[in-house]
Scaffold this active site. Structure first.
Site, mmCIF file in Angstrom:
data_model
loop_
_atom_site.group_PDB
_atom_site.id
_atom_site.type_symbol
_atom_site.label_atom_id
_atom_site.label_comp_id
_atom_site.label_asym_id
_atom_site.label_seq_id
_atom_site.Cartn_x
_atom_site.Cartn_y
_atom_site.Cartn_z
ATOM 1 N N ASP A 193 43.878 25.443 63.574
ATOM 2 C CA ASP A 193 43.247 25.042 62.303
ATOM 3 C C ASP A 193 43.107 23.519 62.225
ATOM 4 O OD1 ASP A 193 42.851 27.564 61.354
ATOM 5 O OD2 ASP A 193 44.641 27.605 60.075
ATOM 6 N N THR A 195 52.362 42.106 63.491
ATOM 7 C CA THR A 195 53.352 42.418 64.531
ATOM 8 C C THR A 195 53.756 41.188 65.338
ATOM 9 O OG1 THR A 195 51.650 42.833 66.188
ATOM 10 C CG2 THR A 195 52.333 44.716 64.836
ATOM 11 N N ARG A 244 47.131 36.415 67.978
ATOM 12 C CA ARG A 244 48.419 36.959 67.581
ATOM 13 C C ARG A 244 48.201 37.852 66.371
ATOM 14 N NH1 ARG A 244 53.395 33.170 65.989
ATOM 15 N NH2 ARG A 244 51.791 32.153 64.776
ATOM 16 N N ASP A 299 49.436 24.780 61.920
ATOM 17 C CA ASP A 299 48.597 25.618 62.784
ATOM 18 C C ASP A 299 47.704 24.713 63.626
ATOM 19 O OD1 ASP A 299 46.294 27.204 63.712
ATOM 20 O OD2 ASP A 299 47.259 28.801 62.556
HETATM 21 N N1 URA Z 1 50.821 28.448 66.454
HETATM 22 C C1 URA Z 1 50.577 27.300 65.792
HETATM 23 O O1 URA Z 1 49.468 26.807 65.785
HETATM 24 N N2 URA Z 1 51.605 26.721 65.143
HETATM 25 C C2 URA Z 1 52.844 27.215 65.138
HETATM 26 O O2 URA Z 1 53.736 26.625 64.532
HETATM 27 C C3 URA Z 1 53.060 28.423 65.842
HETATM 28 C C4 URA Z 1 52.036 29.020 66.491
#
Ligand code: URA
Length: 217
Positions: A211, A116, A112, A208
């Site tokens: 992560d 943008t 992503r 995330d």
């Molecule tokens: N991707 C993620 O890992 N967490 C989110 O909250 C949104 C996209």
């Protein structure tokens, strides 16, 4: 958190199984370690795998038990194909492979763009035989929906028999966007959260996912 559910169209399946919900709560906790998080994602994927594949087409074949012959149910069609969206989707792969050990795996790399929030495909590797197969697209988070939509666009080009999308947590915005783009593709999610923040993260979410799975915090 379920206020939005009446707005969702019919191709959305909320997986309410108590074990899934309990483990999802553990995943959400900030204090859950990388080791625990990784194991939990795998366990939830395995549990959700039953729901996601509940309506796979079946046929029968003649077999011989130690007692006699019988016509017994078996899955119909070629091997299922699991498609994790890199990188966080990889976290769901092990659990799914536990229950579908002969599944094939296709990888799609989409990141992503942080400015943008648009999807950028950087990798795609699948067998040539996606035509006529049942595909399960894997990504823990359905946030804006952009990655899942782009991945589904790509997979539809390969003419599979079916595509299902499995995630752990979805945002109402992402569900709406995905259903608008691909109303024929069912979504299986363990939760629909409140909303996205300005950076495209789900609130309350679990942070995330990539992560937390890979320890890159
Ligand atoms: N991707 C993620 O890992 N967490 C989110 O909250 C949104 C996209």
């Amino acid at each position: 958190m379920c206020r939005v559910l009446p707005l969702l169209k019919k191709n959305f399946h909320l997986v309410r199984h108590p074990l899934v919900q309990h483990k999802l709560t553990l995943l959400r906790k900030k204090t859950t370690s990388v080791t625990e998080f990784r194991a939990l994602v795998s366990e939830v994927a395995m549990l959700m795998g039953y729901e996601v594949t509940r309506d796979l087409p079946m046929t029968t074949e003649m077999i011989v038990t130690p007692m006699e012959r019988m016509r017994a149910p078996v899955l119909k069609g070629g091997k299922m194909v699991l498609v994790p969206i890199l990188r966080a989707g990889m976290g769901l792969l092990d659990g799914m492979l536990q229950i579908f050990p002969s599944a094939r795996v296709a990888h799609i790399g989409i990141y992503r763009d942080h400015k943008t929030l648009e999807p950028v495909e950087y990798y795609f590797k699948a067998s040539k035989t996606l035509r006529g197969r049942d595909l399960i697209l894997l990504d823990p988070m359905l946030a804006t929906g952009n990655s899942a939509i782009a991945a589904t666009d790509r997979l539809k080009g390969a003419h599979p028999r079916s595509i299902r999308f499995m995630c752990l947590v979805s945002a109402p915005e992402g569900v709406r966007a995905f259903q608008k783009a691909h109303p024929d593709v069912p979504i299986y999610s363990a939760a629909v959260d409140r909303k996205l923040n300005d950076h495209g993260y789900i609130l309350p979410g679990l942070g995330d996912a990539g992560d937390r799975i890979f320890g890159t915090l």
